[in-house]
Design an enzyme around this catalytic site. Structure first.
Site, mmCIF file in Angstrom:
data_model
loop_
_atom_site.group_PDB
_atom_site.id
_atom_site.type_symbol
_atom_site.label_atom_id
_atom_site.label_comp_id
_atom_site.label_asym_id
_atom_site.label_seq_id
_atom_site.Cartn_x
_atom_site.Cartn_y
_atom_site.Cartn_z
ATOM 1 N N ARG A 103 0.844 -1.198 0.000
ATOM 2 C CA ARG A 103 0.000 0.000 0.000
ATOM 3 C C ARG A 103 0.873 1.239 0.000
ATOM 4 O O ARG A 103 1.745 1.372 0.851
ATOM 5 C CB ARG A 103 -0.889 0.023 1.254
ATOM 6 C CG ARG A 103 -1.974 -0.975 1.228
ATOM 7 C CD ARG A 103 -3.037 -0.666 2.244
ATOM 8 N NE ARG A 103 -2.523 -0.440 3.592
ATOM 9 C CZ ARG A 103 -3.285 -0.121 4.630
ATOM 10 N NH1 ARG A 103 -4.578 0.009 4.465
ATOM 11 N NH2 ARG A 103 -2.764 0.046 5.819
ATOM 12 N N THR A 107 -1.369 7.370 -0.361
ATOM 13 C CA THR A 107 -2.690 7.226 -1.007
ATOM 14 C C THR A 107 -3.443 5.986 -0.524
ATOM 15 O O THR A 107 -4.642 5.865 -0.759
ATOM 16 C CB THR A 107 -2.520 7.091 -2.528
ATOM 17 O OG1 THR A 107 -1.816 5.858 -2.785
ATOM 18 C CG2 THR A 107 -1.737 8.252 -3.107
ATOM 19 N N ASP A 199 0.320 -4.093 12.406
ATOM 20 C CA ASP A 199 0.808 -4.365 11.045
ATOM 21 C C ASP A 199 1.157 -5.852 10.939
ATOM 22 O O ASP A 199 2.128 -6.312 11.545
ATOM 23 C CB ASP A 199 2.032 -3.494 10.744
ATOM 24 C CG ASP A 199 2.446 -3.614 9.289
ATOM 25 O OD1 ASP A 199 2.672 -4.753 8.814
ATOM 26 O OD2 ASP A 199 2.523 -2.585 8.608
ATOM 27 N N ASP A 202 4.730 -6.793 9.559
ATOM 28 C CA ASP A 202 5.794 -6.505 10.531
ATOM 29 C C ASP A 202 5.775 -7.513 11.671
ATOM 30 O O ASP A 202 6.836 -7.928 12.162
ATOM 31 C CB ASP A 202 5.629 -5.084 11.094
ATOM 32 C CG ASP A 202 6.131 -4.035 10.119
ATOM 33 O OD1 ASP A 202 6.915 -4.382 9.207
ATOM 34 O OD2 ASP A 202 5.731 -2.864 10.265
HETATM 35 C C1 PRP Z 1 -1.215 -5.064 4.382
HETATM 36 C C2 PRP Z 1 -2.036 -6.342 4.377
HETATM 37 C C3 PRP Z 1 -2.817 -6.220 3.099
HETATM 38 C C4 PRP Z 1 -3.062 -4.739 3.005
HETATM 39 C C5 PRP Z 1 -4.474 -4.457 3.428
HETATM 40 O O1 PRP Z 1 -0.128 -5.177 3.552
HETATM 41 O O2 PRP Z 1 -1.248 -7.499 4.462
HETATM 42 O O3 PRP Z 1 -2.129 -6.680 1.951
HETATM 43 O O4 PRP Z 1 -2.164 -4.102 3.920
HETATM 44 O O5 PRP Z 1 -4.778 -3.128 3.248
HETATM 45 P P1 PRP Z 1 -5.878 -2.624 2.200
HETATM 46 O O6 PRP Z 1 -7.079 -3.497 2.397
HETATM 47 O O7 PRP Z 1 -6.114 -1.205 2.618
HETATM 48 O O8 PRP Z 1 -5.290 -2.720 0.820
HETATM 49 P P2 PRP Z 1 0.970 -4.025 3.427
HETATM 50 O O9 PRP Z 1 0.614 -3.094 2.319
HETATM 51 O O10 PRP Z 1 1.200 -3.402 4.768
HETATM 52 O O11 PRP Z 1 2.247 -4.794 2.927
HETATM 53 P P3 PRP Z 1 3.105 -5.967 3.620
HETATM 54 O O12 PRP Z 1 2.270 -7.204 3.578
HETATM 55 O O13 PRP Z 1 4.272 -6.047 2.715
HETATM 56 O O14 PRP Z 1 3.457 -5.563 5.020
HETATM 57 N N1 URA Z 2 -2.571 -3.870 7.094
HETATM 58 C C1 URA Z 2 -2.135 -4.310 8.296
HETATM 59 O O1 URA Z 2 -1.139 -5.035 8.362
HETATM 60 N N2 URA Z 2 -2.804 -3.933 9.401
HETATM 61 C C2 URA Z 2 -3.891 -3.154 9.355
HETATM 62 O O2 URA Z 2 -4.488 -2.852 10.409
HETATM 63 C C3 URA Z 2 -4.324 -2.695 8.096
HETATM 64 C C4 URA Z 2 -3.650 -3.087 6.985
#
Ligand code: PRP
Ligand code: URA
Length: 208
Positions: A103, A107, A199, A202
């Site tokens: 993400r 945005t 997160d 993380d």
């Molecule tokens: C997190 C999660 C989803 C996304 C959800 O990933 O694992 O993929 O956010 O958010 P959304 O519904 O608003 O799109 P992130 O973008 O943090 O990436 P990561 O898995 O690499 O930590």
């Molecule tokens: N992605 C995450 O990992 N945690 C949240 O709460 C939302 C999006």
């Protein structure tokens, strides 16, 4: 879209562990995998079976075996990776396709950075996995991706979802079956689910 909220006591118990900010990386990762396995059990209830006959040590048994439908599990990188082993422990013959999305922090729109699918992906039933459905942007993009590959039977599995994300999927992909262990309260401006678990990426990989 059919929304299945899986409120099995074992799942609800494991969610307490995931939500707890004191849970460390090792336990968090193990629990995500266990939750994925339990959710997969529920999400595969409608797999078709075929009759088979086997000889037991004491007689003939008429059983039901999975009818051989091909399945692919598709994690959304990176947090979705934490759910793959749990699914494969129940469906070891499944192939794995990867979609890399993150993400944009400003945005909150999903940005694609990686994609690798099995060659026969269009013929497979698809189970997309990601622990979190927040705005729904990443899930909606991933589902559209799989549709562009020609996939017809797509299921989406998230551990936690915000109402905003569910609404987005209902609007964008009414044909997709959606499985979640808990529907949370709301999103905050940063895009985090409340109460959520923080997160997911993380916490699975220990990067914060
Ligand atoms: C997190 C999660 C989803 C996304 C959800 O990933 O694992 O993929 O956010 O958010 P959304 O519904 O608003 O799109 P992130 O973008 O943090 O990436 P990561 O898995 O690499 O930590
Ligand atoms: N992605 C995450 O990992 N945690 C949240 O709460 C939302 C999006």
């Amino acid at each position: 879209m059919s929304v299945h909220i899986l409120n099995h006591p074992l799942l609800q118990h494991k969610l307490c562990i995931l939500r707890d900010k004191e849970t460390g990386t090792r336990d968090f990762r193990t629990t995500v995998s266990e939750v994925a396995m339990l959710m997969c059990y529920e999400a595969t209830r409608d797999l078709t079976t075929r009759p088979v006959t086997v000889e037991t040590p004491v007689g003939t048994a008429h059983c039901q075996a999975i009818a051989g439908k091909k399945i692919a599990v598709v994690p959304i990188l990176r947090a979705g990776l934490g759910m793959v082993d749990g699914v494969l422990s129940l469906i070891p013959s499944a192939k794995v396709g990867h979609i890399g999305l993150y993400r944009d922090p400003d945005t909150l729109e999903p940005v694609e950075y990686y994609c690798k699918m099995p060659p026969d992906i269009a013929e497979r039933d698809i189970l997309i996995v990601d622990p979190m459905l927040a705005t729904g942007g990443s899930a909606s993009a991933a589902i559209q991706f799989m549709k562009n590959y020609g996939c017809k039977n797509i299921k989406m599995m998230n551990i936690l979802a915000a109402p905003e994300g569910v609404k987005r999927l209902e609007e964008d992909h009414p044909d997709v079956e959606f499985y979640v262990a808990a529907l949370d309260d709301h999103l905050i401006a940063l895009g985090y689910i409340v109460p959520g678990l923080g997160d997911a990426g993380d916490r699975i990989f220990g990067t914060k």
